[in-house]
Design an enzyme around this catalytic site. Structure first.
Site, PDB file in Angstrom:
ATOM      1  N   SER A  61       0.866  -1.295   0.055  1.00  0.00           N
ATOM      2  CA  SER A  61      -0.233   0.124  -0.079  1.00  0.00           C
ATOM      3  C   SER A  61       0.834   1.282  -0.149  1.00  0.00           C
ATOM      4  CB  SER A  61      -0.970   0.040   1.053  1.00  0.00           C
ATOM      5  OG  SER A  61      -1.729  -1.098   1.287  1.00  0.00           O
TER       6      SER A  61
HETATM    7  N1  SAM Z   1      -0.516  -5.020   4.037  1.00  0.00           N
HETATM    8  C1  SAM Z   1       0.411  -5.533   2.847  1.00  0.00           C
HETATM    9  C2  SAM Z   1       1.581  -4.551   2.895  1.00  0.00           C
HETATM   10  O1  SAM Z   1       2.047  -4.006   3.949  1.00  0.00           O
HETATM   11  O2  SAM Z   1       2.431  -5.026   1.701  1.00  0.00           O
HETATM   12  C3  SAM Z   1      -0.649  -4.878   1.626  1.00  0.00           C
HETATM   13  C4  SAM Z   1      -1.653  -5.710   1.606  1.00  0.00           C
HETATM   14  S1  SAM Z   1      -2.458  -6.167  -0.131  1.00  0.00           S
HETATM   15  C5  SAM Z   1      -3.018  -4.460  -0.298  1.00  0.00           C
HETATM   16  C6  SAM Z   1      -3.543  -7.077   0.318  1.00  0.00           C
HETATM   17  C7  SAM Z   1      -3.144  -8.436   0.630  1.00  0.00           C
HETATM   18  O3  SAM Z   1      -4.471  -9.341   1.211  1.00  0.00           O
HETATM   19  C8  SAM Z   1      -2.840  -9.376  -0.614  1.00  0.00           C
HETATM   20  O4  SAM Z   1      -1.274  -9.809  -0.405  1.00  0.00           O
HETATM   21  C9  SAM Z   1      -3.801 -10.265  -0.744  1.00  0.00           C
HETATM   22  O5  SAM Z   1      -3.480 -11.659  -1.030  1.00  0.00           O
HETATM   23  C10 SAM Z   1      -4.205 -10.680   0.806  1.00  0.00           C
HETATM   24  N2  SAM Z   1      -5.316 -11.288   1.031  1.00  0.00           N
HETATM   25  C11 SAM Z   1      -6.623 -10.946   0.547  1.00  0.00           C
HETATM   26  N3  SAM Z   1      -7.764 -11.875   0.789  1.00  0.00           N
HETATM   27  C12 SAM Z   1      -7.179 -12.300   2.046  1.00  0.00           C
HETATM   28  C13 SAM Z   1      -7.676 -13.346   3.049  1.00  0.00           C
HETATM   29  N4  SAM Z   1      -8.798 -13.847   3.116  1.00  0.00           N
HETATM   30  N5  SAM Z   1      -6.935 -13.684   4.022  1.00  0.00           N
HETATM   31  C14 SAM Z   1      -5.593 -13.312   4.047  1.00  0.00           C
HETATM   32  N6  SAM Z   1      -4.886 -12.583   3.156  1.00  0.00           N
HETATM   33  C15 SAM Z   1      -5.751 -11.885   2.219  1.00  0.00           C
END
Ligand code: SAM
Length: 218
Positions: A61
């Site tokens: 992000s």
């Molecule tokens: N917090 C992260 C960082 O600091 O880089 C950015 C997160 S990215 C915007 C969203 C993440 O959520 C992705 O890696 C995606 O694979 C994960 N995600 C989506 N649905 C999920 C779920 N049900 N459980 C765990 N992770 C999930």
């Protein structure tokens, strides 16, 4: 050092626009190097205030978004925090820095390759109080519940009830809630044990990648 210089520009904007005033958050951004959490060919852009691709259709992000969410969590030393959506591991490392050695971050990621990516990045950053779990975080992580704080870094169609259950009374949850096109960043304080009473504040409009899994978008 390029990282210091780049980040100071973002800090100036935060000060000028008075978005981020929590000194703990600013200190964490100075300490945890974003360049350790981006893909090698994007290191030059690590201190630009934009989201960056990390592969598999996902992103690390934008720094300002991470700072707003972190500030919303009202973190203190020693707290137990659940993150849903590890991605690169950067947000988890920022939280881990603020809550210190006595605190612990449990962060869940659904994409196997990103679990490995985050683990490597967190090791490089020496973030020892962060544990990465490969699972559907839309169901929380019951093994370590209840949590003082919960953060979801993917767009939620609604506030997942199961996460509200895993939050302590007076605990805070920060998560983007809305449609696939856009979400409101909600700061939710749980006011009772059962999870029926909440104080909800809107921290602004954002666009996140969708939450997958049971409580995510179909
Ligand atoms: N917090 C992260 C960082 O600091 O880089 C950015 C997160 S990215 C915007 C969203 C993440 O959520 C992705 O890696 C995606 O694979 C994960 N995600 C989506 N649905 C999920 C779920 N049900 N459980 C765990 N992770 C999930």
């Amino acid at each position: 050092m390029t990282e210091g210089k780049g980040f100071e520009e973002i800090l100036k904007c935060w000060k000028h626009e008075k978005v981020i005033n929590d000194e703990k958050v600013i200190e964490a951004f100075r300490h945890v190097k974003r360049e350790l959490f981006v893909l090698p060919h994007l290191k030059e852009e690590a201190y630009v205030d934009v989201p960056l691709p990390i592969g598999y259709g996902q992103t690390i992000s934008q720094p300002t978004t991470i700072a707003i969410m972190t500030q919303g969590l009202e973190l203190k030393n020693g707290l137990k925090v659940l993150e849903v959506g590890t991605g690169s591991g950067y947000q988890a490392a920022i939280i881990g820095f603020i809550i210190g050695k006595r605190g612990k971050v449990f962060t869940t990621e659904i994409i196997h390759e990103l679990v490995d990516f985050a683990k490597q990045n967190l090791k490089k950053a020496a973030a020892k109080n962060v544990e990465v779990i490969e699972s559907d975080g839309s169901m929380g992580y019951v093994n370590e519940a209840p949590y003082d704080r919960i953060i979801v870094t993917a767009a939620c169609p609604e506030i997942p009830q199961v996460l509200a259950k895993q939050l302590k009374k007076n605990g805070i949850m920060v998560l983007p809630v809305g449609t696939l096109e856009g979400q409101k960043m909600l700061k939710v304080k749980k006011l009772d044990e059962e999870g029926k009473l909440f104080d909800v504040k809107n921290l602004g409009d954002f666009v996140f990648v969708p939450l997958r899994g049971k409580a995510g978008f179909r």
